[in-house]
Design a protein around this motif. Sequence first.
Motif, PDB file in Angstrom:
ATOM      1  N   LYS A   4      27.890 -10.612   3.094  1.00 44.40           N
ATOM      2  CA  LYS A   4      27.180  -9.407   3.524  1.00 44.40           C
ATOM      3  C   LYS A   4      26.659  -8.634   2.318  1.00 44.40           C
ATOM      4  N   THR A   5      27.427  -8.574   1.266  1.00 48.79           N
ATOM      5  CA  THR A   5      26.989  -7.864   0.064  1.00 48.79           C
ATOM      6  C   THR A   5      25.775  -8.559  -0.530  1.00 48.79           C
ATOM      7  N   THR A   6      25.811  -9.870  -0.555  1.00 43.31           N
ATOM      8  CA  THR A   6      24.678 -10.620  -1.076  1.00 43.31           C
ATOM      9  C   THR A   6      23.460 -10.404  -0.196  1.00 43.31           C
ATOM     10  N   ASP A   7      23.649 -10.408   1.125  1.00 40.70           N
ATOM     11  CA  ASP A   7      22.535 -10.155   2.037  1.00 40.70           C
ATOM     12  C   ASP A   7      21.998  -8.741   1.849  1.00 40.70           C
ATOM     13  N   GLY A   8      22.894  -7.790   1.610  1.00 40.16           N
ATOM     14  CA  GLY A   8      22.482  -6.404   1.384  1.00 40.16           C
ATOM     15  C   GLY A   8      21.665  -6.282   0.114  1.00 40.16           C
ATOM     16  N   LEU A   9      22.062  -6.985  -0.946  1.00 41.42           N
ATOM     17  CA  LEU A   9      21.308  -6.978  -2.197  1.00 41.42           C
ATOM     18  C   LEU A   9      19.962  -7.657  -2.012  1.00 41.42           C
ATOM     19  N   ASP A  10      19.947  -8.757  -1.280  1.00 42.90           N
ATOM     20  CA  ASP A  10      18.684  -9.456  -1.025  1.00 42.90           C
ATOM     21  C   ASP A  10      17.726  -8.557  -0.253  1.00 42.90           C
ATOM     22  N   LEU A  11      18.236  -7.873   0.741  1.00 41.22           N
ATOM     23  CA  LEU A  11      17.413  -6.961   1.543  1.00 41.22           C
ATOM     24  C   LEU A  11      16.896  -5.818   0.687  1.00 41.22           C
ATOM     25  N   SER A  12      17.748  -5.284  -0.177  1.00 41.55           N
ATOM     26  CA  SER A  12      17.336  -4.199  -1.069  1.00 41.55           C
ATOM     27  C   SER A  12      16.246  -4.679  -2.017  1.00 41.55           C
ATOM     28  N   GLU A  13      16.402  -5.878  -2.545  1.00 43.48           N
ATOM     29  CA  GLU A  13      15.386  -6.424  -3.437  1.00 43.48           C
ATOM     30  C   GLU A  13      14.078  -6.683  -2.690  1.00 43.48           C
ATOM     31  N   GLN A  14      14.189  -7.141  -1.458  1.00 44.93           N
ATOM     32  CA  GLN A  14      12.988  -7.383  -0.661  1.00 44.93           C
ATOM     33  C   GLN A  14      12.247  -6.077  -0.360  1.00 44.93           C
ATOM     34  N   VAL A  15      13.005  -5.018  -0.068  1.00 40.22           N
ATOM     35  CA  VAL A  15      12.396  -3.708   0.190  1.00 40.22           C
ATOM     36  C   VAL A  15      11.688  -3.225  -1.077  1.00 40.22           C
ATOM     37  N   LYS A  16      12.324  -3.387  -2.221  1.00 45.02           N
ATOM     38  CA  LYS A  16      11.707  -2.981  -3.493  1.00 45.02           C
ATOM     39  C   LYS A  16      10.445  -3.802  -3.757  1.00 45.02           C
ATOM     40  N   ALA A  17      10.497  -5.098  -3.439  1.00 45.19           N
ATOM     41  CA  ALA A  17       9.326  -5.962  -3.644  1.00 45.19           C
ATOM     42  C   ALA A  17       8.187  -5.521  -2.721  1.00 45.19           C
ATOM     43  N   ILE A  18       8.525  -5.180  -1.475  1.00 40.49           N
ATOM     44  CA  ILE A  18       7.509  -4.712  -0.525  1.00 40.49           C
ATOM     45  C   ILE A  18       6.913  -3.392  -1.004  1.00 40.49           C
ATOM     46  N   GLN A  19       7.753  -2.488  -1.492  1.00 37.28           N
ATOM     47  CA  GLN A  19       7.259  -1.212  -2.024  1.00 37.28           C
ATOM     48  C   GLN A  19       6.317  -1.440  -3.197  1.00 37.28           C
ATOM     49  N   ALA A  20       6.683  -2.367  -4.067  1.00 34.65           N
ATOM     50  CA  ALA A  20       5.841  -2.674  -5.226  1.00 34.65           C
ATOM     51  C   ALA A  20       4.497  -3.248  -4.768  1.00 34.65           C
ATOM     52  N   GLU A  21       4.529  -4.102  -3.754  1.00 28.44           N
ATOM     53  CA  GLU A  21       3.286  -4.671  -3.228  1.00 28.44           C
ATOM     54  C   GLU A  21       2.421  -3.581  -2.580  1.00 28.44           C
ATOM     55  N   LEU A  23       2.409  -0.412  -3.367  1.00 27.93           N
ATOM     56  CA  LEU A  23       1.835   0.373  -4.462  1.00 27.93           C
ATOM     57  C   LEU A  23       0.640  -0.347  -5.077  1.00 27.93           C
ATOM     58  N   GLY A  24       0.781  -1.659  -5.255  1.00 26.48           N
ATOM     59  CA  GLY A  24      -0.321  -2.456  -5.796  1.00 26.48           C
ATOM     60  C   GLY A  24      -1.531  -2.432  -4.874  1.00 26.48           C
ATOM     61  N   LEU A  25      -1.289  -2.579  -3.573  1.00 30.84           N
ATOM     62  CA  LEU A  25      -2.385  -2.514  -2.599  1.00 30.84           C
ATOM     63  C   LEU A  25      -3.045  -1.144  -2.599  1.00 30.84           C
ATOM     64  N   THR A  26      -2.234  -0.100  -2.697  1.00 32.17           N
ATOM     65  CA  THR A  26      -2.772   1.257  -2.728  1.00 32.17           C
ATOM     66  C   THR A  26      -3.685   1.438  -3.938  1.00 32.17           C
ATOM     67  N   GLU A  27      -3.254   0.959  -5.083  1.00 31.55           N
ATOM     68  CA  GLU A  27      -4.073   1.053  -6.293  1.00 31.55           C
ATOM     69  C   GLU A  27      -5.356   0.240  -6.153  1.00 31.55           C
ATOM     70  N   THR A  28      -5.246  -0.942  -5.559  1.00 36.87           N
ATOM     71  CA  THR A  28      -6.429  -1.782  -5.352  1.00 36.87           C
ATOM     72  C   THR A  28      -7.425  -1.080  -4.433  1.00 36.87           C
ATOM     73  N   ILE A  29      -6.928  -0.510  -3.347  1.00 34.01           N
ATOM     74  CA  ILE A  29      -7.803   0.210  -2.403  1.00 34.01           C
ATOM     75  C   ILE A  29      -8.420   1.426  -3.081  1.00 34.01           C
ATOM     76  N   ARG A  30      -7.637   2.153  -3.845  1.00 33.06           N
ATOM     77  CA  ARG A  30      -8.141   3.332  -4.559  1.00 33.06           C
ATOM     78  C   ARG A  30      -9.246   2.929  -5.539  1.00 33.06           C
ATOM     79  N   SER A  31      -9.015   1.860  -6.267  1.00 33.74           N
ATOM     80  CA  SER A  31     -10.007   1.375  -7.236  1.00 33.74           C
ATOM     81  C   SER A  31     -11.278   0.913  -6.528  1.00 33.74           C
ATOM     82  N   PHE A  32     -11.125   0.173  -5.437  1.00 41.44           N
ATOM     83  CA  PHE A  32     -12.264  -0.318  -4.675  1.00 41.44           C
ATOM     84  C   PHE A  32     -13.073   0.846  -4.111  1.00 41.44           C
ATOM     85  N   THR A  33     -12.387   1.826  -3.551  1.00 40.86           N
ATOM     86  CA  THR A  33     -13.058   2.997  -2.986  1.00 40.86           C
ATOM     87  C   THR A  33     -13.796   3.761  -4.073  1.00 40.86           C
TER      88      THR A  33
END
Length: 102
Positions: A4-21, A23-33
């Motif tokens: 469960k701890t490993t799954d919790g860490l994996d989920l936390s890392e996945q959430v951080k990866a999604i947040q990073a993506e 942010l990247g999409l937001t910057e791309t959209i901002r730049s495109f606009t």
Amino acid sequence: MSGKTTDGLDLSEQVKAIQAELLGLTETIRSFTSQKAEAGADAFRDAAHAASETVRSSAEDARRRGEHLAEDIEGRITANPVPSVLIAAGIGLVIGALIGRR
């Protein structure tokens, strides 16, 4: 429990990866606009400049035609002063008669 701890860490890392993506999409959209807004502003500026040049050119042509017409009329009046005065008097009489009837 360690699974469960490993799954919790994996989920936390996945959430951080999604947040990073996101942010990247937001910057791309901002730049495109921003790029599209700049392109639109440039196109508008170019169109306004072209319209300004067209109006300026048309005004210059009208001024030149007016000057040529005035010179032509002046030349005709100078060449034929008596008929010019009689025509002007006749036009004045007609306009006076039209205004006097009201």
